[in-house]
Write an enzyme that holds these catalytic residues in place. Sequence first.
Site, mmCIF file in Angstrom:
data_model
loop_
_atom_site.group_PDB
_atom_site.id
_atom_site.type_symbol
_atom_site.label_atom_id
_atom_site.label_comp_id
_atom_site.label_asym_id
_atom_site.label_seq_id
_atom_site.Cartn_x
_atom_site.Cartn_y
_atom_site.Cartn_z
ATOM 1 N N HIS A 17 0.892 -1.275 -0.011
ATOM 2 C CA HIS A 17 -0.183 -0.122 -0.046
ATOM 3 C C HIS A 17 0.882 1.169 0.048
ATOM 4 O O HIS A 17 2.050 1.174 0.522
ATOM 5 C CB HIS A 17 -0.991 0.124 1.258
ATOM 6 C CG HIS A 17 -0.065 0.173 2.535
ATOM 7 N ND1 HIS A 17 0.317 1.327 2.849
ATOM 8 C CD2 HIS A 17 0.083 -0.797 3.313
ATOM 9 C CE1 HIS A 17 0.804 1.180 4.202
ATOM 10 N NE2 HIS A 17 0.673 -0.019 4.479
ATOM 11 N N GLU A 88 -2.122 -7.074 7.818
ATOM 12 C CA GLU A 88 -0.532 -6.575 8.190
ATOM 13 C C GLU A 88 -0.427 -7.548 9.508
ATOM 14 O O GLU A 88 -1.457 -7.936 10.262
ATOM 15 C CB GLU A 88 -0.484 -5.161 8.246
ATOM 16 C CG GLU A 88 0.855 -4.954 9.124
ATOM 17 C CD GLU A 88 2.163 -5.300 8.173
ATOM 18 O OE1 GLU A 88 2.313 -6.244 7.811
ATOM 19 O OE2 GLU A 88 2.888 -4.193 7.613
#
Length: 197
Positions: A17, A88
């Site tokens: 990202h 994550e």
Amino acid sequence: MSSEQRADAGESVPVRHAETEWSLAGRHTGRTDLPLTEHGRSRARSVAGRLATRQFELVLVSPARRARETCELCGLGERASVREELREWDYGEYEGLTSAEIEARRPGWSLWRDGCPGGESPAQVGARADRVIAELRAARGDVAVFSHGHMLRVLGARWIELAPAQGSRLRLGTAALCVLGHEHELATLTHWNLATS
């Protein structure tokens, strides 16, 4: 996987990202759901040009807003399938802290060796990465994967059959992309940490 299956298989293209306020500040951002910065949005749009030459059979994305927003700005949001496994690393008690702040509390700490209290160990993140890899290897064409820095570093290590902790050797910037492929029978990191301008 047999050589015949590998010949038919495409490549996997992991994309980290783009920038958030916390990634810019070096804060561990696991479960906190932050948007991209304006600079991050601009960088995500520039990734789109690098992906435009590929036809993706499958697009996978973390449920986190920053990953989904990056995917959307790359023009692949409508085709994306959310995968919890791509979240994550869960930093537990270290969420929102910088490495320096953590090391002040716990001298000698290493994410890659010690994991996080109240969060995940390297082995747990590695198990999630292995589930993603099984899906990537089953695909017949190219696959785009939008996820996060530490998760993708573990994914890269596991792709080439290294221990999850070896992801520590695979630096990965925001809005960077990688290519996971094969050479003959061996899984390879064809490209790693390709930055956009």
